[in-house]
Scaffold this motif. Structure first.
Motif, mmCIF file in Angstrom:
data_model
loop_
_atom_site.group_PDB
_atom_site.id
_atom_site.type_symbol
_atom_site.label_atom_id
_atom_site.label_comp_id
_atom_site.label_asym_id
_atom_site.label_seq_id
_atom_site.Cartn_x
_atom_site.Cartn_y
_atom_site.Cartn_z
ATOM 1 N N ASP A 108 16.369 10.651 -27.658
ATOM 2 C CA ASP A 108 17.359 11.085 -29.038
ATOM 3 C C ASP A 108 16.866 12.109 -29.578
ATOM 4 O O ASP A 108 16.175 11.952 -30.722
ATOM 5 C CB ASP A 108 17.746 9.718 -29.796
ATOM 6 N N GLN B 100 16.944 13.255 -33.408
ATOM 7 C CA GLN B 100 16.704 11.943 -34.487
ATOM 8 C C GLN B 100 15.677 12.437 -35.131
ATOM 9 O O GLN B 100 14.559 13.435 -34.972
ATOM 10 C CB GLN B 100 15.323 10.432 -33.947
ATOM 11 N N GLU C 268 21.209 13.299 -36.426
ATOM 12 C CA GLU C 268 21.549 12.005 -35.546
ATOM 13 C C GLU C 268 22.828 11.927 -35.300
ATOM 14 O O GLU C 268 23.269 11.850 -35.690
ATOM 15 C CB GLU C 268 20.542 11.278 -36.302
#
Length: 246
Positions: free
Chosen positions: A38, A41, A238
C-alpha cells in the motif's frame, strides 16, 4: 567436436525460452509484490489501534454508531454549548477544517458534548447553525472567531451530515475521550461519581479509515491546525481495507 548451425540454432532457441520464462516469472512476482504493497499509506504513527464501539445521538436526532464512521477519516473533539473560554476558539478552527474538507464524502467531524446533562438535541442544533452560518473572521493576532447574528440568518442549512454534534450517556462519552481518542487532559478526576466529573480539553483526535487514532492536535495552536489540515489530506489518500464489524 563439430557443432552444426542447426544445433546452434536449437541451443539458442532453448536459451531464449529460458530467458523468457524467468522474465515472466520475475514479472509475476513483482506484480504480486506491488499489488500487496500500500503505497498510499501515510507515515503518521498509530496512537490507538482501534476505537471502541459507540452509540450517540446527533443534532438531528439521528443515532450515530461506529458503522457510520467506518471507512471515513474524521476529527473528534469535546466541547459544550455554553462554553465561553476555549470552545469558541477551538470550534472556529474546527470550522476551518470543515470548510476545507466538507466536499469530501470520506470525511466527517464528531463534536462530542462534555455536558450531556445540559446540552440537549435542540441546543446542539442551534449550536450547529451558529457554527455553519456564522462568519469566520481572523483576529489581529492571527487567531479565528465565528461572528454570528441570528437576525441576519433567514434560512437554515440543509441537513448537515459532515459535522455532527453528538450527545449521549456521559460515562460513554468520557470513556471515548479517555480510552479511544486519547485526548483527555491526563489529569485524574478527584471524584469517582461520573455525574461530578468534567472533561475540558482543547485537543482534537484524527482518526483514519480503519478507525485508528493517527494524531492528536492542540485545537488552539495555529501550527497544529495547519498540520492537522495536511495530515487529513494524507489519510484521505490511504486505501480502505474492509474489516468485519460484529
Amino acid at each position: 567436436m563439430i557443432v552444426t548451425s542447426s544445433k546452434l540454432y536449437s541451443m539458442g532457441k532453448k536459451w531464449y525460452w529460458y530467458v523468457g520464462f524467468f522474465i515472466i516469472l520475475f514479472g509475476v512476482y513483482f506484480l504480486y509484490f506491488f499489488s500487496q504493497e500500500d503505497f498510499s499509506q501515510s507515515n503518521l504513527p498509530i496512537i490507538n489501534n482501534n476505537i471502541q464501539p459507540f452509540s450517540f445521538t446527533n443534532q438531528n436526532g439521528k443515532i450515530l454508531t461506529e458503522r457510520d464512521i467506518e471507512g471515513k477519516v474524521f476529527v473528534a473533539e469535546f466541547f459544550f454549548t455554553t462554553c465561553k473560554g476555549i470552545c469558541p476558539k477551538m470550534n472556529a478552527n474546527m470550522r476551518r477544517v470543515f470548510d476545507n474538507y466538507k466536499a469530501d464524502s470520506s470525511f466527517m467531524i464528531l463534536s462530542h458534548t462534555c455536558m450531556p446533562e445540559t446540552d440537549s438535541i435542540p441546543l446542539l442544533k442551534k449550536y450547529e447553525q451558529r457554527m455553519l452560518n456564522g462568519l469566520l473572521v481572523q483576529n489581529d493576532d492571527g487567531s479565528f472567531k465565528i461572528k454570528y447574528d441570528s437576525t441576519l440568518v433567514t434560512t437554515q442549512n440543509a441537513e448537515n451530515v459532515k459535522w455532527n454534534f453528538v450527545t449521549g450517556d456521559k460515562s460513554s462519552l468520557y470513556k471515548m475521550a479517555r480510552q479511544s481518542y486519547m485526548i483527555d487532559n491526563n489529569k485524574p478526576d478527584s471524584v469517582s461519581n461520573i455525574a461530578d466529573q468534567f472533561i475540558h480539553t482543547q485537543f482534537f483526535a484524527l482518526v483514519d479509515k480503519q478507525s485508528r487514532v493517527r494524531g492528536v492536535y492542540d485545537g488552539l495552536k495555529e501550527d497544529e491546525i495547519k498540520k492537522l489540515l495536511i495530515d487529513i489530506k494524507a489519510l484521505l489518500k490511504e486505501k480502505y481495507q474492509t474489516r468485519s464489524l460484529n
